[in-house]
Design a protein around this motif. Structure first.
Motif, short mmCIF file in Angstrom:
data_model
loop_
_atom_site.label_atom_id
_atom_site.label_comp_id
_atom_site.label_asym_id
_atom_site.label_seq_id
_atom_site.Cartn_x
_atom_site.Cartn_y
_atom_site.Cartn_z
N GLN A 5 -0.93 24.64 11.57
CA GLN A 5 -0.44 24.46 12.94
C GLN A 5 -1.56 23.88 13.77
OE1 GLN A 5 1.58 27.72 14.75
NE2 GLN A 5 0.93 27.15 16.78
N PHE A 6 -1.30 22.76 14.41
CA PHE A 6 -2.34 22.10 15.18
C PHE A 6 -2.49 22.76 16.54
CE2 PHE A 6 -3.30 18.88 12.30
CZ PHE A 6 -2.13 18.41 11.73
N VAL A 7 -3.70 22.66 17.07
CA VAL A 7 -3.95 23.13 18.43
C VAL A 7 -3.43 22.08 19.38
CG1 VAL A 7 -5.70 23.78 20.10
CG2 VAL A 7 -6.00 24.38 17.70
N PHE A 8 -2.47 22.43 20.20
CA PHE A 8 -1.86 21.47 21.10
C PHE A 8 -2.66 21.34 22.38
CE2 PHE A 8 1.50 22.92 18.30
CZ PHE A 8 2.02 21.72 17.88
N SER A 9 -2.21 20.46 23.24
CA SER A 9 -2.96 20.15 24.45
C SER A 9 -3.07 21.34 25.38
CB SER A 9 -2.27 19.00 25.21
OG SER A 9 -0.99 19.40 25.59
N LEU A 10 -4.16 21.36 26.13
CA LEU A 10 -4.32 22.36 27.17
C LEU A 10 -3.28 22.15 28.25
CD1 LEU A 10 -8.18 22.22 27.69
CD2 LEU A 10 -6.90 23.95 26.48
N PRO A 223 -6.49 16.62 24.64
CA PRO A 223 -5.30 17.19 24.01
C PRO A 223 -5.00 16.51 22.68
CG PRO A 223 -4.64 15.64 25.70
CD PRO A 223 -6.14 15.75 25.78
N VAL A 224 -4.50 17.29 21.74
CA VAL A 224 -4.14 16.77 20.42
C VAL A 224 -2.62 16.76 20.31
CG1 VAL A 224 -4.39 17.13 17.94
CG2 VAL A 224 -6.27 17.73 19.49
N ASP A 225 -2.06 15.66 19.82
CA ASP A 225 -0.60 15.62 19.73
C ASP A 225 -0.12 16.40 18.51
OD1 ASP A 225 -0.79 14.00 17.45
OD2 ASP A 225 -0.24 12.16 18.49
N SER A 226 1.19 16.49 18.36
CA SER A 226 1.78 17.34 17.33
C SER A 226 1.48 16.87 15.92
CB SER A 226 3.30 17.42 17.53
OG SER A 226 3.88 16.12 17.45
N LYS A 227 1.01 15.62 15.78
CA LYS A 227 0.68 15.09 14.45
C LYS A 227 -0.81 15.19 14.15
CE LYS A 227 4.58 11.86 14.44
NZ LYS A 227 4.98 10.42 14.35
N GLY A 228 -1.58 15.69 15.10
CA GLY A 228 -3.01 15.86 14.87
C GLY A 228 -3.88 14.70 15.32
#
Length: 404
Positions: A5-10, A223-228
């Motif tokens: 599970q990726f860390v999503f945006s703040l 921020p990191v998107d849902s695909k990383g």
């Protein structure tokens, strides 16, 4: 559930995403004056995740003692560097371009540090330029050239100390945008000794350790998107995705974070935390991030302004604000602790098969009791800086039940 599970945006309103065990309060409900709206909110068990703070909201018991620097604000620099004596007509756009540029970012980082004396050249050149500017026609070619020369001198005097400190290299400086990779690199060089990189942030489009460190640390603007993907060559922004047009807000937020959540006070021996006290009337939260309208988050509503004007919304906002004000010292302390922690990126690697949690995971999987679930949950929260999406017992239960 996927094992990773990726860390999503703040959230755009937060300084950091972190976790702390707090007893969950009861649901608070207020019905709006209009029957079309039902306003509800639940005071969060982890208020530090919703912390909103900037330097204008606080007083500092240990303020920085800046080096002696003559008064020369960014506004004056922009007048001199552009040669536009009617600068007020273009002030907004000139400021936006400068603040989001590499040189503008370095200027503000120098100002944040505060204790480095400017590196002016010897020989009285600055005084001579001041004299020329005072005596020459400001619109003449000679007057404009003197102003531009002074602007360049003042800028270099602020950048050179950062080069000498090892925070930036001369070949990295040009007139381009301060990208995520550039900003991360400068901050990482400055803070890696007090906030090291723990590892495990597997971005799809960057192996740069500084960028991965920025994501792990929770710096606003990464921020990191849902695909990383983090898009390291984009300007800072609070929303995920590739960006081409830089805006100033994310650049302001990242400095607020570094100053108030990181040990952001530069001293002769390193970095220290500012001792912060909330000013009267300041609330370290944006209630709209907690309030729901008709069961949906307030931010998703189409008529936000009209709802904000209702007495019910205002009453809910005041109660939320008071909750945060009363707990501010504890919330800030926890936010600072969590900003130093690693992140959960791959649940299988970082929790299920991590030796730190082996005993608790085995105990839960043996009988799946709520007591053993809570033991895993609290252990994970204590070790990692969980995002809002990750931080719930229900989410951890789903991981334990489904991730191998």
């Amino acid at each position: 559930m996927q094992g990773k599970q990726f860390v999503f945006s703040l959230l755009t309103c937060t300084l950091c995403l972190s976790a702390v065990p707090v007893v969950s309060p009861a649901l608070n409900i207020a019905a709006a004056a209009s029957p079309a709206y039902k306003i509800t909110y639940k005071l969060p068990a982890n208020p530090e995740k919703y912390l909103f703070l900037n330097v204008q909201m606080v007083s500092l018991a240990n303020p920085q003692t800046p080096a002696t620097v003559r008064e020369y604000p960014i506004k004056q620099y922009l007048v001199d560097s552009t040669g536009n004596l009617d600068h007020y007509k273009l002030e907004f756009d000139d400021n936006r371009k400068f603040v989001t540029s590499k040189k503008g970012f370095l200027w503000n980082f120098y100002q944040m540090i505060g204790i480095f004396p400017p590196a002016y050249p010897e020989g009285g050149k600055l005084a001579e330029l001041d004299r020329q500017i005072d005596t020459l026609d400001g619109y003449s070619p000679e007057g404009l050239q003197a102003r531009k020369a002074r602007a360049e001198l003042e800028l270099n005097a602020r950048i050179q100390p950062l080069i000498h400190a090892g925070y930036v290299k001369p070949e990295e400086i040009d007139d381009g945008i301060a990208t995520r990779e550039f900003v991360a690199t400068v901050f990482y060089r400055a803070f890696k000794d007090v906030r090291p990189y723990h590892g495990g942030i597997d971005l799809k489009d960057s192996e740069n350790e500084a960028v991965r460190w920025a994501v792990e640390s929770g710096l606003p603007g990464f921020p990191v998107d849902s695909k990383g993907f983090v898009f390291p060559q984009s300007p800072l922004d609070l929303e995920p995705g590739e960006k081409n047009f830089p805006e100033t807000y994310a650049y302001d937020r990242v400095f607020q974070f570094v100053q108030l959540i990181f040990p952001g006070k530069k001293t002769a021996s390193g970095w220290a935390y500012y001792q912060v006290k909330l000013l009267p009337g300041m609330a370290p939260v944006q209630p709209r991030e907690i309030i729901s309208v008709n069961g949906k988050p307030f931010a998703e509503g189409a008529e936000n302004y009209s709802i904000e004007q209702t007495n019910e919304y205002q009453n809910a906002s005041r109660k939320i604000a008071q909750h945060f004000i009363q707990r501010f010292p504890q919330v800030l302390e926890q936010a600072r602790k969590d900003a130093l922690k690693p992140r959960v990126w791959d649940w299988s690697r970082d929790v299920i098969h991590h030796p730190t949690f082996a005993k608790q995971v085995a105990a839960y999987r043996k009988n799946k009791s709520s007591q053993n679930l809570n033991a895993v949950y609290q252990a994970v929260r204590a070790h990692y800086n969980l995002s809002i999406r990750q931080d719930s017992a229900a989410n951890v239960k789903s991981v334990l039940d489904n991730v191998k």
